[in-house]
Design a protein around this motif. Structure first.
Motif, PDB file in Angstrom:
ATOM      1  N   SER A 111     115.749  82.773 123.590  1.00  0.00           N
ATOM      2  CA  SER A 111     114.963  83.164 124.757  1.00  0.00           C
ATOM      3  C   SER A 111     114.411  84.553 124.509  1.00  0.00           C
ATOM      4  N   ALA A 112     113.373  84.911 125.244  1.00  0.00           N
ATOM      5  CA  ALA A 112     112.834  86.265 125.142  1.00  0.00           C
ATOM      6  C   ALA A 112     113.885  87.285 125.564  1.00  0.00           C
ATOM      7  N   GLU A 113     114.635  86.963 126.612  1.00  0.00           N
ATOM      8  CA  GLU A 113     115.654  87.889 127.111  1.00  0.00           C
ATOM      9  C   GLU A 113     116.726  88.145 126.063  1.00  0.00           C
TER      10      GLU A 113
ATOM     11  N   THR B 215     110.077  76.874 127.981  1.00  0.00           N
ATOM     12  CA  THR B 215     108.876  77.633 128.301  1.00  0.00           C
ATOM     13  C   THR B 215     107.956  77.545 127.091  1.00  0.00           C
ATOM     14  N   SER B 216     106.836  78.232 127.114  1.00  0.00           N
ATOM     15  CA  SER B 216     105.902  78.186 125.992  1.00  0.00           C
ATOM     16  C   SER B 216     105.995  79.463 125.179  1.00  0.00           C
ATOM     17  N   ALA B 217     105.479  79.412 123.939  1.00  0.00           N
ATOM     18  CA  ALA B 217     105.469  80.596 123.084  1.00  0.00           C
ATOM     19  C   ALA B 217     104.630  81.704 123.728  1.00  0.00           C
ATOM     20  N   LYS B 218     103.516  81.333 124.353  1.00  0.00           N
ATOM     21  CA  LYS B 218     102.661  82.328 125.006  1.00  0.00           C
ATOM     22  C   LYS B 218     103.403  83.029 126.130  1.00  0.00           C
ATOM     23  N   GLU B 219     104.151  82.268 126.927  1.00  0.00           N
ATOM     24  CA  GLU B 219     104.926  82.871 128.006  1.00  0.00           C
ATOM     25  C   GLU B 219     106.029  83.768 127.452  1.00  0.00           C
TER      26      GLU B 219
ATOM     27  N   ALA C 187     107.918  73.314 116.944  1.00  0.00           N
ATOM     28  CA  ALA C 187     107.891  72.273 117.960  1.00  0.00           C
ATOM     29  C   ALA C 187     107.183  72.820 119.180  1.00  0.00           C
ATOM     30  N   ALA C 188     106.903  71.969 120.152  1.00  0.00           N
ATOM     31  CA  ALA C 188     106.121  72.397 121.305  1.00  0.00           C
ATOM     32  C   ALA C 188     106.868  73.313 122.261  1.00  0.00           C
ATOM     33  N   PRO C 189     108.083  72.956 122.741  1.00  0.00           N
ATOM     34  CA  PRO C 189     108.747  73.814 123.707  1.00  0.00           C
ATOM     35  C   PRO C 189     109.535  74.917 123.035  1.00  0.00           C
ATOM     36  N   VAL C 190     109.846  75.959 123.802  1.00  0.00           N
ATOM     37  CA  VAL C 190     110.655  77.076 123.352  1.00  0.00           C
ATOM     38  C   VAL C 190     111.782  77.269 124.348  1.00  0.00           C
ATOM     39  N   ALA C 191     112.979  77.574 123.859  1.00  0.00           N
ATOM     40  CA  ALA C 191     114.115  77.744 124.761  1.00  0.00           C
ATOM     41  C   ALA C 191     114.043  79.080 125.474  1.00  0.00           C
TER      42      ALA C 191
END
Length: 437
Positions: free
Chosen positions: A388-390, A307-311, A36-40
């Motif tokens: 999340s990345a974190e 946020t986005s996958a790139k971010e 999907a477009a957004p990422v948590a």
């Protein structure tokens, strides 16, 4: 009335590869679906502390002690268990074990989670350890409904529980219920059991090493025990054991853990090889000369934002180098070809509902990086799923095998790939691959 679907908080896989030989961990996760477009991404955690409602266990054990504490009785919990038993019988699936320890942990989450929260990984780790459960994080089902809708909730929870049970050899079921917030909150956990761990004390004496022993499920072999010491260093322990003489016998292993780095927390991880590559079968802390914590280090929940996958990839790179700097190591430089291979594998996992090193379509990490023109002498891979990345990075660092890859002194370059999965339970998961060489 609000329903919810199953989600796995974080299914981590770590692998150290050199010339194609795997040394470290996979954990199965709930179906991910299409991107999907957004990422948590995690927002600031809620300030309320998480205080367990039940007493702390003195030992870790795969089987709940017969004289252990019990969750408060609730007819909805009984109805959910009955629905799952009947569904499992019809499907010819092994019925999950009832475990009051997991019920108590889920009760705590049902009480403490906010309206749109997902369980915080650190809070999950704390509650599992507090109640003496050594296995990795479970699959989740979170239901929020109007008071008085018990029958409807019980009816619709059985199908997603059965979905989470697919492919498992053994699992335990925990059901938490709260009605004190003006709504009905139900938190269900399905926790896979791929190792039968013999009881081990949570708190150990400095001069008395303890034995980590158990038997693997038939689909796993070649067990390893990895430990993170209080100073953050990671090492593999000598493991002793032998295969059974017959195919039906399960492999038993033993390893000795002592307080070699002084008093403090020792994080112990049991890994073994399976069909999808090496996997984490147990992950739990031992406390040497110090008492286990009484309260969680963080509140129960985290609220997802977008946020986005790139971010997310950029943030993960910063977090990896932050953790390496804290350990006195040089930062890793981003390599475009490694990133290409990592990103492709994350998309493969999101598209085909799995988290593992070995892909049915692309093979191993060594094969994947070879396709982008790389043949490194050292190749390390961490794979996981988070919100999340974190939380992905904190989950990696909480696992001795993953941590050892991130803090490997030999590594110089990294590629990070993030793909976005299908929305589950109101949140969008990240599929994460870290490749280091």
């Amino acid at each position: 009335m609000r329903g919810a679907g199953f989600a796995t908080l974080l299914g981590l896989v770590a692998c150290a590869q050199s010339g194609g030989a795997a040394e470290h961990p996979p954990l199965s996760v709930a179906p991910a679906g299409t991107p999907a477009a957004p990422v948590a991404k995690a927002a600031p955690r809620r300030p309320e502390p998480l205080v367990p409602s039940g007493p702390a266990a003195t030992v870790y054990a795969s089987t709940a002690p017969s004289d252990g504490v019990k969750a408060p009785p609730d007819p909805l919990r009984d109805a959910i268990r009955a629905a799952v038993r009947e569904s499992a019988r019809r499907a010819g699936v092994r019925t999950p074990e009832v475990d009051a320890r997991l019920d108590l942990a889920m009760n705590d989450f049902a009480r403490a989670l906010g309206p749109d929260d997902m369980p915080a990984p650190e809070a999950v780790d704390f509650l599992l350890a507090h109640y003496g459960l050594p296995d990795p994080p479970p699959h989740w089902l979170i239901e929020r409904a109007t008071l008085g809708s018990d029958a409807e909730v019980a009816e619709r929870t059985a199908p997603p529980v059965m979905e989470a049970l697919k492919g498992t050899q053994a699992a335990r079921l925990g059901v938490g219920i709260d009605r004190g917030s003006g709504e009905l909150r139900v938190v269900i956990a399905v926790q896979e059991r791929d190792v039968d761990l013999e009881p081990v004390l949570r708190q150990i004496a400095p001069q008395k090493p303890v034995t980590i022993a158990g038997r693997l499920r038939p689909s796993f072999h070649d067990p390893e025990v990895v430990v993170t010491a209080p100073d953050g260093s990671v090492r593999e322990l000598p493991v002793h054991g032998a295969r059974g003489r017959f195919a039906a016998e399960r492999e038993r292993f033993e390893a000795s853990v002592g307080c070699s780095a002084g008093p403090g927390r020792y994080q112990v991880e049991v890994t073994a090889d399976g069909a999808g590559g090496p996997g984490v079968l147990a992950n739990f802390p031992l406390y040497c000369g110090v008492a286990p914590p009484r309260d969680a280090p963080v509140p129960a929940g985290v609220q997802p934002t977008v946020t986005s996958a790139k971010e997310a990839e950029a943030r993960l790179l910063a977090l990896v180098n932050r953790d390496r700097a804290a350990a006195g190591l040089a930062p890793l430089a981003l390599d475009a070809r490694l990133a290409e291979a990592a990103r492709a594998h994350s998309h493969d996992m999101a598209d085909h509902d799995f988290v593992a090193h070995i892909s049915p379509t692309t093979g191993s990490a060594v094969e994947r990086v070879a396709r982008v023109g790389l043949t490194p002498d050292l190749l390390l891979e961490n794979v996981g799923r988070a919100y999340s990345a974190e939380d992905a990075e904190s989950g990696f660092m909480a696992s001795p095998g993953h941590r050892g890859n991130i803090l490997d002194k030999r590594a110089r370059f990294i590629g990070i790939g993030v793909a976005v999965g299908r929305e589950l339970a109101g949140s969008v998961p990240l599929f994460v691959t870290q490749l280091m060489m």
